[in-house]
Design an enzyme around this catalytic site. Structure first.
Site, short mmCIF file in Angstrom:
data_model
loop_
_atom_site.label_atom_id
_atom_site.label_comp_id
_atom_site.label_asym_id
_atom_site.label_seq_id
_atom_site.Cartn_x
_atom_site.Cartn_y
_atom_site.Cartn_z
N GLU A 1 -4.44 3.35 87.55
CA GLU A 1 -4.99 2.48 86.51
C GLU A 1 -6.18 1.70 87.09
O GLU A 1 -7.23 1.59 86.49
CB GLU A 1 -3.88 1.54 86.04
CG GLU A 1 -4.12 0.99 84.67
CD GLU A 1 -2.94 0.19 84.18
OE1 GLU A 1 -1.90 0.18 84.87
OE2 GLU A 1 -3.08 -0.45 83.14
N ARG B 1 10.97 8.66 96.82
CA ARG B 1 12.20 9.01 96.11
C ARG B 1 12.35 10.51 95.92
O ARG B 1 13.47 11.01 95.79
CB ARG B 1 12.25 8.25 94.78
CG ARG B 1 12.53 6.78 94.97
CD ARG B 1 12.37 6.01 93.69
NE ARG B 1 11.08 5.37 93.59
CZ ARG B 1 10.47 5.07 92.44
NH1 ARG B 1 11.05 5.38 91.30
NH2 ARG B 1 9.31 4.47 92.45
O1 LIG Z 1 3.29 9.73 87.52
P1 LIG Z 1 2.72 8.57 88.32
O2 LIG Z 1 2.10 7.52 87.44
O3 LIG Z 1 1.80 9.04 89.39
O4 LIG Z 1 3.95 7.81 88.98
C1 LIG Z 1 5.08 8.46 89.50
C2 LIG Z 1 5.27 8.17 90.96
O5 LIG Z 1 5.50 6.76 91.12
C3 LIG Z 1 6.73 6.58 91.83
O6 LIG Z 1 6.51 6.52 93.20
P2 LIG Z 1 5.91 5.26 93.96
O7 LIG Z 1 4.43 5.47 94.14
O8 LIG Z 1 6.34 4.04 93.23
O9 LIG Z 1 6.55 5.37 95.40
P3 LIG Z 1 8.07 5.29 95.94
O10 LIG Z 1 8.79 6.56 95.49
O11 LIG Z 1 7.87 5.26 97.41
O12 LIG Z 1 8.71 4.06 95.38
C4 LIG Z 1 7.53 7.81 91.50
O13 LIG Z 1 8.55 8.05 92.47
C5 LIG Z 1 6.50 8.89 91.47
O14 LIG Z 1 6.24 9.43 92.77
N1 LIG Z 2 8.88 3.03 85.07
C1 LIG Z 2 9.03 3.50 86.32
N2 LIG Z 2 10.25 3.46 86.92
C2 LIG Z 2 10.41 3.94 88.16
N3 LIG Z 2 9.43 4.46 88.90
C3 LIG Z 2 8.21 4.52 88.35
N4 LIG Z 2 7.03 4.99 88.83
C4 LIG Z 2 6.10 4.82 87.88
N5 LIG Z 2 6.62 4.24 86.78
C5 LIG Z 2 7.95 4.04 87.05
#
Ligand SMILES: O=P(O)(O)OC[C@H]1O[C@H](OP(=O)(O)OP(=O)(O)O)[C@H](O)[C@@H]1O
Ligand SMILES: Nc1ncnc2[nH]cnc12
Length: 184
Positions: free
Chosen positions: A104, A67
Site C-alpha cells: 500500500e 507462517r
Molecule cells: O497478500 P499480501 O497482501 O501480500 O499479504 C499476505 C502475506 O502477509 C502475511 O505475512 P506477513 O508479511 O505479515 O509476515 P509473517 O508471516 O512473518 O507474519 C501473510 O502470511 C502473507 O505472507
Molecule cells: N487480515 C490478515 N490476517 C492475517 N494475516 C494477514 N496478512 C495480511 N492481511 C492479514
C-alpha cells in the site's frame, strides 16, 4: 478427504481467531496460532492437504516466511517432499535471487537461494507454493515469479485462507492455479 464440505470448513474457520484492529485500526487479523494449538484441527487440515496433493507430481514444496513455513514444512514432511523457504530479504545466507513487490505504501521483497530447485533430469522441477493467507496477493505473486526465475514451475499456489474481497488471487490465476482451503 479431497473435498471439504461446509461443516468441515466451518470447523476449520472456527479454529482460527479473529483479532480486531491488529496490527492497525480497521484490520481483522486472522490468527492461525489457535489452529496450530488445536492438534485435531491442525491434523484435519494436514489430512486434507495431504489427500489433495499426494497423487500430484510435486518435487518441492515452497513456503513463504513466516507462517507459510509452518504449513509448508508440515505438509512437505507428511508427503516426503523437499521443502524450500522463500524469505524476506537479508535472511538467506547463500547467493539469492529476489523479487520486489508493491505494498500500500512502499515496496517489499522476497528472496530464494539461487540453487533452491536443483534440476531433476529432463523436467523442470515442479513446485507447490504454500502460504497461510492471501490478502492483496503481492507476496504470493512475487513468490510465483521467483519460483519461475529460479528455473522451476509453480504447479499451484495454495492458501489456508483467502480474503476474497481483496481479489489478491487475480494476478496469480493468469499463470498459475490457485487453491484456497477457506474463502473469507
Ligand atoms: O497478500 P499480501 O497482501 O501480500 O499479504 C499476505 C502475506 O502477509 C502475511 O505475512 P506477513 O508479511 O505479515 O509476515 P509473517 O508471516 O512473518 O507474519 C501473510 O502470511 C502473507 O505472507
Ligand atoms: N487480515 C490478515 N490476517 C492475517 N494475516 C494477514 N496478512 C495480511 N492481511 C492479514
Amino acid at each position: 478427504m479431497t473435498h471439504l464440505n461446509e461443516t468441515d470448513k466451518a470447523y476449520l474457520l472456527n479454529s482460527i481467531r479473529d483479532i480486531e484492529d491488529f496490527p492497525k485500526p480497521g484490520i481483522i487479523f486472522k490468527d492461525i496460532t489457535t489452529l496450530l494449538g488445536d492438534e485435531k484441527a491442525f491434523n484435519f487440515l494436514l489430512d486434507h492437504l495431504s489427500t489433495r496433493y499426494e497423487n500430484q507430481e510435486i518435487d518441492y514444496i515452497a513456503g513463504i516466511e513466516s507462517r507459510g513455513f509452518i504449513f509448508g514444512a508440515a505438509l512437505a514432511a507428511r508427503l516426503r517432499k523437499r521443502f524450500v523457504p522463500i524469505r524476506k530479504p537479508g535472511k538467506l545466507p547463500y547467493t539469492t535471487i529476489s523479487e520486489k513487490y508493491s505494498l500500500e505504501y512502499g515496496v517489499d521483497e522476497v528472496a530464494i537461494h539461487i540453487d533452491a530447485f536443483s534440476s531433476l533430469g529432463t523436467h523442470k522441477p515442479k513446485v507447490l507454493l504454500i502460504d497461510d493467507l492471501i490478502a492483496t496477493g503481492g507476496t504470493a505473486t512475487a513468490a510465483v515469479k521467483l519460483i519461475n526465475k529460479a528455473g522451476a514451475h509453480c504447479i499451484e499456489a495454495c492458501f489456508i485462507i483467502n480474503l476474497t474481497f481483496l481479489q489478491g488471487d487475480l494476478d496469480i490465476k493468469k499463470t498459475t492455479p490457485v487453491y484456497s482451503v477457506l474463502e473469507v
